[in-house]
Design an enzyme around this catalytic site. Structure first.
Site, PDB file in Angstrom:
ATOM      1  CB  SER A 170      -0.921  -0.014   1.219  1.00  0.00           C
ATOM      2  OG  SER A 170      -0.157   0.015   2.416  1.00  0.00           O
ATOM      3  CG  HIS A 201      -0.812  -5.598   4.099  1.00  0.00           C
ATOM      4  ND1 HIS A 201      -0.487  -4.904   5.232  1.00  0.00           N
ATOM      5  CD2 HIS A 201      -0.238  -4.930   3.074  1.00  0.00           C
ATOM      6  CE1 HIS A 201       0.246  -3.844   4.908  1.00  0.00           C
ATOM      7  NE2 HIS A 201       0.401  -3.843   3.608  1.00  0.00           N
ATOM      8  CD  GLU A 239      -0.706  -2.382   8.815  1.00  0.00           C
ATOM      9  OE1 GLU A 239      -0.175  -2.130   9.914  1.00  0.00           O
ATOM     10  OE2 GLU A 239      -0.187  -2.126   7.718  1.00  0.00           O
ATOM     11  CD  GLU A 245       2.278  -5.367   7.600  1.00  0.00           C
ATOM     12  OE1 GLU A 245       1.721  -5.091   8.676  1.00  0.00           O
ATOM     13  OE2 GLU A 245       2.740  -4.501   6.831  1.00  0.00           O
ATOM     14  CG  ASP A 301      -1.900   1.468   8.588  1.00  0.00           C
ATOM     15  OD1 ASP A 301      -2.562   2.422   8.118  1.00  0.00           O
ATOM     16  OD2 ASP A 301      -0.851   1.050   8.066  1.00  0.00           O
ATOM     17  CD  GLU A 355       0.401   3.440  10.051  1.00  0.00           C
ATOM     18  OE1 GLU A 355       0.665   2.816  11.113  1.00  0.00           O
ATOM     19  OE2 GLU A 355       0.882   3.121   8.959  1.00  0.00           O
ATOM     20  CG  ASP A 359       2.545   4.759   6.256  1.00  0.00           C
ATOM     21  OD1 ASP A 359       3.605   5.103   5.716  1.00  0.00           O
ATOM     22  OD2 ASP A 359       2.053   3.620   6.085  1.00  0.00           O
ATOM     23  CE  LYS A 405       5.464   1.897   6.163  1.00  0.00           C
ATOM     24  NZ  LYS A 405       4.257   2.050   5.328  1.00  0.00           N
ATOM     25  CG  HIS A 431       6.935  -4.046   9.253  1.00  0.00           C
ATOM     26  ND1 HIS A 431       6.376  -5.282   9.372  1.00  0.00           N
ATOM     27  CD2 HIS A 431       5.891  -3.165   9.362  1.00  0.00           C
ATOM     28  CE1 HIS A 431       5.079  -5.175   9.525  1.00  0.00           C
ATOM     29  NE2 HIS A 431       4.762  -3.916   9.537  1.00  0.00           N
ATOM     30  CE  LYS A 471       1.754  -0.312  11.134  1.00  0.00           C
ATOM     31  NZ  LYS A 471       1.734   0.177   9.767  1.00  0.00           N
TER      32      LYS A 471
HETATM   33  P1  PGA Z   1       3.064  -1.287   3.197  1.00  0.00           P
HETATM   34  O1  PGA Z   1       2.144  -1.304   4.483  1.00  0.00           O
HETATM   35  O2  PGA Z   1       4.423  -1.685   3.572  1.00  0.00           O
HETATM   36  O3  PGA Z   1       2.358  -2.258   2.304  1.00  0.00           O
HETATM   37  O4  PGA Z   1       3.016   0.122   2.644  1.00  0.00           O
HETATM   38  C1  PGA Z   1       2.575  -0.954   5.749  1.00  0.00           C
HETATM   39  C2  PGA Z   1       1.841   0.251   6.257  1.00  0.00           C
HETATM   40  O5  PGA Z   1       0.954   0.777   5.586  1.00  0.00           O
HETATM   41  O6  PGA Z   1       2.161   0.726   7.346  1.00  0.00           O
HETATM   42 ZN    ZN Z   2       0.509   2.439   7.093  1.00  0.00          ZN
END
Ligand code: PGA
Ligand code: ZN
Length: 420
Positions: A41, A157, A166, A209, A244, A285, A312, A337, A365, A388
């Site tokens: 995503s 996911h 999430e 995940e 999330d 999130e 994010d 990230k 991650h 996370k």
């Molecule tokens: P992604 O998802 O690594 O697929 O972007 C993780 C997140 O959205 O936090």
């Molecule tokens: Zn996210």
């Protein structure tokens, strides 16, 4: 001073079976290795992950172009440089790339080199990686993070459209990281038992995940089961919940759509309010889409004093977007990230800007991961208070948790544990 002799990359696989880079920074007497993660995503403002597009290999997902960039231009540029000059190394690669979003060399190429150089720097300074990161980031102390554990997966996911992505638990009221991880893992297992009882073996299938993907369409139903798992394990009032939403994935220019139901931004906030009330949610999130700044402002205004509002896809670990968000009061926490921005130096700058604004920083991650545990050292070295890293299952996730357990033991009494 220890000079870089060569940088070499090869094509390997990530946790989804997609090609990614292994990068080796070679010095006189060391080889420092990193592996590059990958999102699903992905925010549209992220630095660009360079894929070959050659449908004859891995459906176009090969990374041979990025690897070639590491092995030729990047390696030539960095040869002879001190591996401890992290900022210089990163700045040189940014300059060499010359684009706004690292699209020429590929952010996947650059971030792999940046992380491997960081490990080489730590080795030659005779420091553990988290100690070295503390030093280069200017952080004041170490602390083990409070983990956000993603125990039920949805959305991209889990291969589902228009869905909350999430469903996480946050073990807040514990004295140490290892205690928090143990309690969270017990809830994960109890949730598995409840799901197996209700849905049979179909109930305990796992998403990208490591969280369960049961056939429960409504968010309430999912959170209700997680709540039951928390109560059954005796952690009521000690473990809380987080979402999330990854709302960019269900935004349609002026409305949101979850599981076939449409929501105006105001209705979506009301929906979140209801969930928060029923399920002790303390963090949300990406509750709004990545460029829907008005939605974010409204969300943070109505909920930001009560819970953590994490950006994010909104922020993509980018100082310009973080500055904008602080000005607009769009959120109160940063999801960090490293591969969203593409270098360790820029990720540290993003974290420091967030700290300066008294935001929480959640080191994260990607949904596509590897055995590399770099981010475990990063979260401790930065002294940021949350991690996370997904469910406490699947080796690409547990590699990070296990590294944190090791760091906790190495630090002994010096290991601070973060507060929420
Ligand atoms: P992604 O998802 O690594 O697929 O972007 C993780 C997140 O959205 O936090
Ligand atoms: Zn996210």
């Amino acid at each position: 001073m220890s000079k870089i002799k060569r940088v070499v990359a090869r094509e390997v696989l990530d946790s989804r079976g997609n090609p990614t880079l292994e990068v080796n920074v070679i010095t006189d007497n060391a080889v420092a290795k990193s592996f590059v993660p990958s999102g699903a995503s992905t925010g549209s403002h992220e630095a660009l992950e360079l894929r070959d597009g050659d449908k004859a290999r891995y459906g176009g997902k090969g990374v041979l172009k990025a690897i070639n960039n590491v092995n030729t231009v990047i390696s030539r540029k960095l040869t002879g440089m001190d591996c401890q000059s992290q900022r210089k190394i990163d700045e040189l690669m940014i300059e060499l790339d010359g684009t706004e979003n690292k699209s020429k060399l590929g952010a996947n190429a650059i971030v792999g080199v940046s992380m491997a150089a960081c490990k080489a720097g730590a080795f030659h300074k005779n420091m553990r990686l988290f100690e070295y990161i503390k030093e280069i980031s200017g952080s004041k102390k170490f602390s083990l993070p409070i983990p956000q554990l993603n125990i039920m997966n949805g959305g991209k996911h889990a291969g589902i459209d228009n869905d909350i992505q999430e469903h996480m638990i946050i073990p807040v009221k514990f004295k140490t990281f290892s205690e928090a991880l143990r309690a969270g893992t017990e809830v994960y297992h109890e949730l598995g038992r409840l799901l197996k009882k209700k849905f049979g073996s179909q109930g305990i299938l796992l998403g990208d995940e490591g969280g369960y993907v049961p056939k429960i369409d409504n968010v309430d139903g999912r959170l209700e089961l997680i709540d039951r798992a928390i109560n059954n394990t005796g952690y009521k009032n000690k473990i809380f919940m987080a979402l999330d939403c990854a709302a960019s994935e269900f935004f349609y220019s002026d409305y949101y759509k979850i599981k076939g139901k449409e929501y105006s931004p105001g209705q979506l906030i009301d929906f979140y309010k209801k969930l928060i009330k029923s399920y002790k949610i303390i963090s949300i999130e990406d509750g709004m889409a990545e460029d829907h700044w008005n939605g974010w402002k409204q969300l943070n205004k109505e909920l930001g004093s009560k819970i953590q509002i994490v950006g994010d896809d909104l922020l993509v670990t980018n100082v310009d977007r973080i500055s904008q968000a602080t000005e607009d009061k769009a959120c109160n926490a940063l999801l960090l990230k490293v591969n969203q921005i593409g270098t360790v130096t820029e990720a540290i700058e993003a974290a420091n800007l967030a700290f300066k604004n008294k935001w929480n920083v959640v080191v994260s991650h990607r949904s596509g991961e590897t055995e590399d545990s770099f981010i475990a050292d990063l979260v401790v070295g930065l002294n940021s208070n949350q991690s996370k890293f997904g469910a406490p299952a699947r080796s690409e996730r547990t590699a990070k948790y296990n590294r944190l357990l090791s760091i906790e033991e190495q630090l002994g009494k010096k290991a601070g544990f973060a507060e929420f």
